[in-house]
Scaffold this motif. Structure first.
Motif, PDB file in Angstrom:
ATOM      1  N   ALA A  15       0.832  -1.203   0.000  1.00  4.79           N
ATOM      2  CA  ALA A  15       0.000   0.000   0.000  1.00  4.79           C
ATOM      3  C   ALA A  15       0.866   1.253   0.000  1.00  4.79           C
ATOM      4  CB  ALA A  15      -0.877  -0.014   1.233  1.00  4.79           C
ATOM      5  N   ALA A  16       0.294   2.321  -0.555  1.00  7.59           N
ATOM      6  CA  ALA A  16       0.919   3.630  -0.399  1.00  7.59           C
ATOM      7  C   ALA A  16       0.980   3.900   1.101  1.00  7.59           C
ATOM      8  CB  ALA A  16       0.076   4.679  -1.099  1.00  7.59           C
ATOM      9  N   GLY A  17       2.128   4.408   1.562  1.00  9.99           N
ATOM     10  CA  GLY A  17       2.276   4.643   3.007  1.00  9.99           C
ATOM     11  C   GLY A  17       3.090   3.556   3.690  1.00  9.99           C
ATOM     12  N   ASP A  18       3.174   2.387   3.045  1.00  9.85           N
ATOM     13  CA  ASP A  18       3.998   1.307   3.605  1.00  9.85           C
ATOM     14  C   ASP A  18       5.475   1.659   3.472  1.00  9.85           C
ATOM     15  OD1 ASP A  18       1.847  -0.210   4.192  1.00  9.85           O
ATOM     16  OD2 ASP A  18       2.426  -1.944   2.973  1.00  9.85           O
ATOM     17  N   GLN A  19       6.263   1.208   4.449  1.00  5.52           N
ATOM     18  CA  GLN A  19       7.711   1.376   4.343  1.00  5.52           C
ATOM     19  C   GLN A  19       8.324   0.107   3.784  1.00  5.52           C
ATOM     20  OE1 GLN A  19       9.974   2.687   7.644  1.00  5.52           O
ATOM     21  NE2 GLN A  19       9.514   4.806   7.165  1.00  5.52           N
ATOM     22  N   VAL A  20       9.221   0.256   2.818  1.00 10.72           N
ATOM     23  CA  VAL A  20       9.952  -0.914   2.327  1.00 10.72           C
ATOM     24  C   VAL A  20      11.456  -0.648   2.477  1.00 10.72           C
ATOM     25  CG1 VAL A  20       8.183  -1.618   0.685  1.00 10.72           C
ATOM     26  CG2 VAL A  20      10.001  -0.091  -0.070  1.00 10.72           C
ATOM     27  N   ARG A  21      12.208  -1.725   2.704  1.00 12.03           N
ATOM     28  CA  ARG A  21      13.662  -1.609   2.782  1.00 12.03           C
ATOM     29  C   ARG A  21      14.251  -2.070   1.464  1.00 12.03           C
ATOM     30  NH1 ARG A  21      15.388  -5.473   5.741  1.00 12.03           N
ATOM     31  NH2 ARG A  21      13.323  -6.390   6.072  1.00 12.03           N
ATOM     32  N   LEU A  22      15.061  -1.225   0.852  1.00 12.15           N
ATOM     33  CA  LEU A  22      15.741  -1.610  -0.390  1.00 12.15           C
ATOM     34  C   LEU A  22      17.209  -1.857  -0.085  1.00 12.15           C
ATOM     35  CD1 LEU A  22      14.381   0.918  -3.062  1.00 12.15           C
ATOM     36  CD2 LEU A  22      13.614  -1.421  -2.614  1.00 12.15           C
ATOM     37  N   ARG A  23      17.701  -3.003  -0.541  1.00  9.50           N
ATOM     38  CA  ARG A  23      19.133  -3.289  -0.403  1.00  9.50           C
ATOM     39  C   ARG A  23      19.788  -2.838  -1.696  1.00  9.50           C
ATOM     40  NH1 ARG A  23      22.023  -4.208   3.482  1.00  9.50           N
ATOM     41  NH2 ARG A  23      24.132  -4.842   3.000  1.00  9.50           N
ATOM     42  N   LEU A  24      20.701  -1.869  -1.607  1.00  5.91           N
ATOM     43  CA  LEU A  24      21.311  -1.266  -2.797  1.00  5.91           C
ATOM     44  C   LEU A  24      22.799  -1.568  -2.853  1.00  5.91           C
ATOM     45  CD1 LEU A  24      19.598   2.237  -2.420  1.00  5.91           C
ATOM     46  CD2 LEU A  24      18.898   0.389  -3.948  1.00  5.91           C
ATOM     47  N   LYS A  25      23.330  -1.576  -4.077  1.00  5.46           N
ATOM     48  CA  LYS A  25      24.760  -1.865  -4.241  1.00  5.46           C
ATOM     49  C   LYS A  25      25.336  -0.932  -5.297  1.00  5.46           C
ATOM     50  CE  LYS A  25      27.918  -5.607  -5.396  1.00  5.46           C
ATOM     51  NZ  LYS A  25      28.050  -6.994  -5.850  1.00  5.46           N
ATOM     52  N   LYS A  26      26.501  -0.343  -5.011  1.00  3.23           N
ATOM     53  CA  LYS A  26      27.221   0.413  -6.038  1.00  3.23           C
ATOM     54  C   LYS A  26      28.706   0.193  -5.817  1.00  3.23           C
ATOM     55  CE  LYS A  26      27.261   4.565  -8.719  1.00  3.23           C
ATOM     56  NZ  LYS A  26      26.767   5.930  -8.905  1.00  3.23           N
ATOM     57  N   GLY A  27      29.391  -0.178  -6.899  1.00  7.31           N
ATOM     58  CA  GLY A  27      30.779  -0.577  -6.741  1.00  7.31           C
ATOM     59  C   GLY A  27      30.816  -1.798  -5.845  1.00  7.31           C
ATOM     60  N   GLY A  28      31.641  -1.780  -4.855  1.00  2.93           N
ATOM     61  CA  GLY A  28      31.673  -2.915  -3.926  1.00  2.93           C
ATOM     62  C   GLY A  28      30.826  -2.663  -2.688  1.00  2.93           C
ATOM     63  N   GLN A  29      30.193  -1.482  -2.613  1.00  3.69           N
ATOM     64  CA  GLN A  29      29.501  -1.062  -1.392  1.00  3.69           C
ATOM     65  C   GLN A  29      28.019  -1.426  -1.417  1.00  3.69           C
ATOM     66  OE1 GLN A  29      30.682   0.755   1.316  1.00  3.69           O
ATOM     67  NE2 GLN A  29      32.813   0.673   0.618  1.00  3.69           N
ATOM     68  N   GLU A  30      27.562  -2.041  -0.332  1.00  2.00           N
ATOM     69  CA  GLU A  30      26.128  -2.294  -0.204  1.00  2.00           C
ATOM     70  C   GLU A  30      25.566  -1.418   0.904  1.00  2.00           C
ATOM     71  OE1 GLU A  30      24.735  -6.292   0.083  1.00  2.00           O
ATOM     72  OE2 GLU A  30      26.130  -7.024  -1.444  1.00  2.00           O
ATOM     73  N   ARG A  31      24.326  -0.971   0.719  1.00  3.42           N
ATOM     74  CA  ARG A  31      23.673  -0.212   1.788  1.00  3.42           C
ATOM     75  C   ARG A  31      22.172  -0.486   1.744  1.00  3.42           C
ATOM     76  NH1 ARG A  31      21.776   5.440   0.564  1.00  3.42           N
ATOM     77  NH2 ARG A  31      21.379   5.476  -1.677  1.00  3.42           N
ATOM     78  N   GLU A  32      21.490  -0.104   2.812  1.00  4.84           N
ATOM     79  CA  GLU A  32      20.054  -0.324   2.863  1.00  4.84           C
ATOM     80  C   GLU A  32      19.352   1.005   3.105  1.00  4.84           C
ATOM     81  OE1 GLU A  32      18.107  -3.433   5.597  1.00  4.84           O
ATOM     82  OE2 GLU A  32      18.509  -4.379   3.663  1.00  4.84           O
ATOM     83  N   VAL A  33      18.301   1.279   2.343  1.00  4.47           N
ATOM     84  CA  VAL A  33      17.510   2.484   2.594  1.00  4.47           C
ATOM     85  C   VAL A  33      16.063   2.087   2.839  1.00  4.47           C
ATOM     86  CG1 VAL A  33      18.951   4.003   1.184  1.00  4.47           C
ATOM     87  CG2 VAL A  33      16.960   2.870   0.159  1.00  4.47           C
ATOM     88  N   SER A  34      15.383   2.964   3.567  1.00  2.00           N
ATOM     89  CA  SER A  34      13.974   2.742   3.855  1.00  2.00           C
ATOM     90  C   SER A  34      13.171   3.739   3.027  1.00  2.00           C
ATOM     91  CB  SER A  34      13.763   2.967   5.347  1.00  2.00           C
ATOM     92  OG  SER A  34      12.537   2.447   5.714  1.00  2.00           O
ATOM     93  N   VAL A  35      12.241   3.257   2.226  1.00  6.99           N
ATOM     94  CA  VAL A  35      11.438   4.139   1.370  1.00  6.99           C
ATOM     95  C   VAL A  35       9.982   4.047   1.799  1.00  6.99           C
ATOM     96  CG1 VAL A  35      10.842   4.734  -1.014  1.00  6.99           C
ATOM     97  CG2 VAL A  35      12.985   3.517  -0.535  1.00  6.99           C
ATOM     98  N   THR A  36       9.344   5.206   1.992  1.00  9.06           N
ATOM     99  CA  THR A  36       7.903   5.206   2.256  1.00  9.06           C
ATOM    100  C   THR A  36       7.188   5.326   0.915  1.00  9.06           C
ATOM    101  OG1 THR A  36       8.317   6.293   4.350  1.00  9.06           O
ATOM    102  CG2 THR A  36       6.058   6.347   3.533  1.00  9.06           C
ATOM    103  N   LEU A  37       6.460   4.273   0.533  1.00  7.78           N
ATOM    104  CA  LEU A  37       5.829   4.244  -0.792  1.00  7.78           C
ATOM    105  C   LEU A  37       4.784   5.350  -0.919  1.00  7.78           C
ATOM    106  CD1 LEU A  37       5.282   0.406  -1.289  1.00  7.78           C
ATOM    107  CD2 LEU A  37       7.163   1.826  -2.110  1.00  7.78           C
ATOM    108  N   GLY A  38       4.713   5.928  -2.118  1.00 11.50           N
ATOM    109  CA  GLY A  38       3.715   6.965  -2.372  1.00 11.50           C
ATOM    110  C   GLY A  38       2.580   6.433  -3.232  1.00 11.50           C
ATOM    111  N   HIS A  39       1.662   7.331  -3.594  1.00 13.77           N
ATOM    112  CA  HIS A  39       0.596   6.972  -4.536  1.00 13.77           C
ATOM    113  C   HIS A  39       1.123   7.126  -5.952  1.00 13.77           C
ATOM    114  CE1 HIS A  39      -2.776   6.570  -1.794  1.00 13.77           C
ATOM    115  NE2 HIS A  39      -2.232   7.551  -1.083  1.00 13.77           N
ATOM    116  N   ARG A  40       0.721   6.249  -6.815  1.00 16.46           N
ATOM    117  CA  ARG A  40       1.129   6.368  -8.213  1.00 16.46           C
ATOM    118  C   ARG A  40       0.484   7.620  -8.815  1.00 16.46           C
ATOM    119  NH1 ARG A  40       3.181   3.026 -11.717  1.00 16.46           N
ATOM    120  NH2 ARG A  40       3.145   1.331 -10.225  1.00 16.46           N
ATOM    121  N   PRO A  41       1.302   8.492  -9.427  1.00 16.11           N
ATOM    122  CA  PRO A  41       0.721   9.700 -10.031  1.00 16.11           C
ATOM    123  C   PRO A  41      -0.317   9.302 -11.085  1.00 16.11           C
ATOM    124  CG  PRO A  41       3.115   9.813 -10.026  1.00 16.11           C
ATOM    125  CD  PRO A  41       2.754   8.433  -9.611  1.00 16.11           C
ATOM    126  N   LYS A  42      -1.395  10.078 -11.153  1.00 10.92           N
ATOM    127  CA  LYS A  42      -2.538   9.711 -11.990  1.00 10.92           C
ATOM    128  C   LYS A  42      -2.176   9.435 -13.442  1.00 10.92           C
ATOM    129  CE  LYS A  42      -7.068  10.870 -10.332  1.00 10.92           C
ATOM    130  NZ  LYS A  42      -7.310  11.896  -9.324  1.00 10.92           N
TER     131      LYS A  42
END
Lengths: 340, 320
Positions: free
Chosen positions: B290-317
């Protein structure tokens, strides 16, 4: 960069799926799932007899209950046992000798003539009743097993009597003879026998009809599965047909032919002292075969296909003491008294 | 004949990633039976029959105040008072709240909110209801029958879409609004409709309920969702053929992803700990939340991994 964005939106619109759909063979009654039942399969099939009509079509299943060819099946699906034969494992056919027909439990005991050495099901009258939610299995006429669960409480199913599935004109037919049919229910005994709107029913068996109320009176005294000879008038010509009666509840519940059971409903679906309810996807011609648990323990025999989600089985405790007695009596008929 | 076969073919890479599971064993069946039987005593009293005036349907109580999930075609409109039959045959009344006619989700409140109602938990992880998972259906097919009681069906999930589940738990008239449970005893679906084949049993998934919980509780009729709405990240990504990883190509200005600091060029390895197989995997995972849910994304660039938390939005019309 913009096209990539379009791609993600397109992909989102085109597929809402994560994992692909579960393939038919992996579904509950799919071929791969049923492999798990292999240990029970052989045993279940050996205990099952296939009854075929004169045209070789599957009429019902039956369960072997005596090594010397005794079998039981659903009586209302086999009203004229002399017209049916057993197809044995090697493909050969054997005629049947009817021994006992029991309307109360909708069972018939017969013997396959000349057949010995079959695997009889070891029913016991004191077997523990299966639990709600327990897996069960039974063979279908195609020789495969089905997988399901005990899906509701074991209980009595009251009977509402028989019906042929016609709505009749309350006014007397022209000339005062017979009763006019106003409508015929879909998927009903009358429809199967070829009766149509406008036919004038003249007699049921030996009773001449002059009032519409006679029809339900006569039918209500009969049992589902029984055959009634009907004489009727169509286009000024007298005709005759045979109607196999069905349970009133079956006819009323399916007046418009709303059979979502895929494959039909048994003629008799009610008036049982006690049943086990399960969700095996079976058809009317699969009735009469054994119901087993997954270790192969016999629980009863399938007695009625009721609707899209319901099959009834008679528990062994209900019929086994009776059937055992009938077999004993048939094996050991009373000796003639010595002449004095 | 069914469009679903075509869409499955559009993603051969995704199909190849899912090797077939080994067939079910007798031991596995035994374990499923034991799980279902352990869950039934708690699940059964939460299932109710709903009398609609001209018919009969089912529902499931999901909190102690007597909030009931059912189908929109059962509720029909907010504010209707309906009679509800409990497992033991007692009759109470309930009032329909909001509903979503597009997905067939609806809420009903039992009028007596002071009673400690028997209830079932709702699965908040819609994504776990995947094809192949075992499940069980309860309901009052054909109407309430005290001697018969609630009717059980055990089966597997066949297909999951943004708002619905298809199973081989065979349903019929009167089941509408009844619950589909996972083997943890949580509600994962509400019986909605059947087609003629025995494997064509459709349930509303929890996604539409979770997305619009507040709107539905405040008795709104929701008409705006079609298949394909849901949560929104606001990024464009595709599989990089060299690394075979899902790479962020663009992050939209003002989007949830930008607010969370996701950068173009980063690869997305996992969402809420679930490794991602491809682009459709990501978009589905997002859409099912649902919009409003928080999801954790595991991201990688180069050799570095990190995790971010994204609060999902509503899909623009304009993009929905």
């Amino acid at each position: 960069m913009r096209p990539a964005l379009c791609l993600i939106l397109l992909a989102a619109g085109a597929s809402a799926e994560m994992r692909p759909s579960l393939q038919p063979e992996d579904r509950k009654n799919g071929s791969r799932t049923l492999l798990a039942l292999d240990p029970v399969h052989r045993q279940a099939i050996k205990a099952t007899a296939r009854l075929v009509d004169t045209g070789g079509r599957a009429a019902a299943l039956a369960t072997w209950v005596g090594e010397d060819g005794y079998l039981i099946t659903k009586a209302s699906e086999a009203p004229e046992l002399e017209k049916l034969q057993v197809r044995l494992a090697d493909g050969s056919l054997a005629a049947l000798r009817e021994i006992r027909r029991d309307t109360r439990h909708d069972l018939v005991l017969a013997q396959a003539i000349g057949v010995t050495g079959v695997t009889a099901i070891p029913f016991t009258a004191d077997a523990k009743a299966p639990a709600f939610g327990q897996w069960i299995t039974a063979p279908a006429a195609d020789g495969q097993l089905r997988l399901g669960v005990i899906s509701a409480s074991s209980r009595q199913i009251p009977g509402l009597g028989a019906a042929i599935g016609v709505r009749m004109d309350e006014k007397p037919a022209p000339g005062g003879k017979g009763v006019r049919v106003l409508a015929v229910a879909e998927d009903s005994p009358a429809r199967a026998a070829g009766l149509r709107d406008g036919d004038i029913l003249l007699s049921l068996d030996d009773d001449t009809l002059s009032q519409f109320s006679q029809v339900s009176q006569l039918i209500s005294k009969r049992q589902p599965g029984e055959i009634v000879a009907v004489k009727y008038l169509r286009d000024g010509r007298e005709r005759a047909c045979k109607v196999r009666l069905a349970s009133r509840s079956k006819v009323l519940n399916n007046w418009e032919g709303e059979d979502f059971a895929n494959g039909g409903i048994s003629l008799r679906t009610d008036s049982f002292e006690k049943i086990l309810q399960h969700d095996l996807p079976l058809g009317p011609a699969d009735m009469g075969g054994p119901l087993l648990d997954l270790s192969g323990r016999p629980l009863g025999i399938n007695i009625a296909r009721v609707d899209r989600i319901t099959t009834f089985a008679l528990p062994a405790a209900v019929f086994w003491p009776l059937v055992k007695g009938w077999i004993e009596a048939d094996r050991h008929p009373p000796k003639a008294l010595p002449a004095r | 004949m069914r469009p679903i076969f075509l869409t499955a073919l559009l993603f051969p890479a995704l199909l190849a990633a899912d090797l077939p599971d080994p067939p079910v064993t007798l031991e596995r069946l035994q374990a499923i039976q034991d799980a279902v039987r352990d869950l039934l005593p708690a699940a059964r009293p939460a299932v109710v029959a709903i009398l609609t005036g001209d018919g009969t349907a089912s529902g499931v109580i999901i909190d102690k105040s007597g909030l009931v999930l059912t189908a929109a075609h059962v509720a029909e409109t907010p504010g209707r008072e309906l009679r509800v039959v409990l497992e033991d045959g007692r009759r109470v009344t309930g009032t329909t709240l909001g509903l979503d006619k597009t997905t067939d989700a609806a809420l009903l409140q039992l009028n007596d909110t002071k009673r400690d109602w028997p209830h079932a938990a709702v699965s908040r992880r819609v994504i776990e209801a995947q094809p192949g998972e075992w499940c069980f259906a309860l309901g009052h097919p054909g109407g309430f029958d005290k001697a018969r009681g609630v009717v059980l069906r055990v089966g597997r999930i066949i297909r999951q879409t943004a708002n619905s589940l298809q199973t081989d738990c065979v349903l019929m008239g009167g089941d509408s609004g009844g619950p589909l449970f996972n083997l943890k005893g949580e509600v994962i679906g509400i019986h909605s409709q059947i087609w003629e084949k025995r494997d064509e049993n459709m349930h509303v998934s929890m996604a539409p309920f979770l997305r619009a919980w507040d709107e539905m509780k405040s008795s709104l009729v929701i008409r705006t969702w079609g298949t394909g709405s849901g949560g929104y990240l606001g990024l464009a990504a595709d599989v990089n053929p060299d690394t075979e990883l899902l790479e962020v190509l663009e992050v939209l200005a003002g989007s949830p992803s930008e607010k969370a600091g996701v950068l173009p060029g980063e690869s997305i390895l996992a969402l809420d700990g679930e490794p991602l197989g491809g682009l459709s995997h990501l978009s589905n995972a997002v859409k099912l939340r649902a919009a409003g849910d928080q999801v954790r994304l595991r991201l990688k660039k180069g050799g570095q991994e990190r995790e971010v938390s994204v609060t999902l939005g509503h899909r623009p019309k304009e993009e929905g």
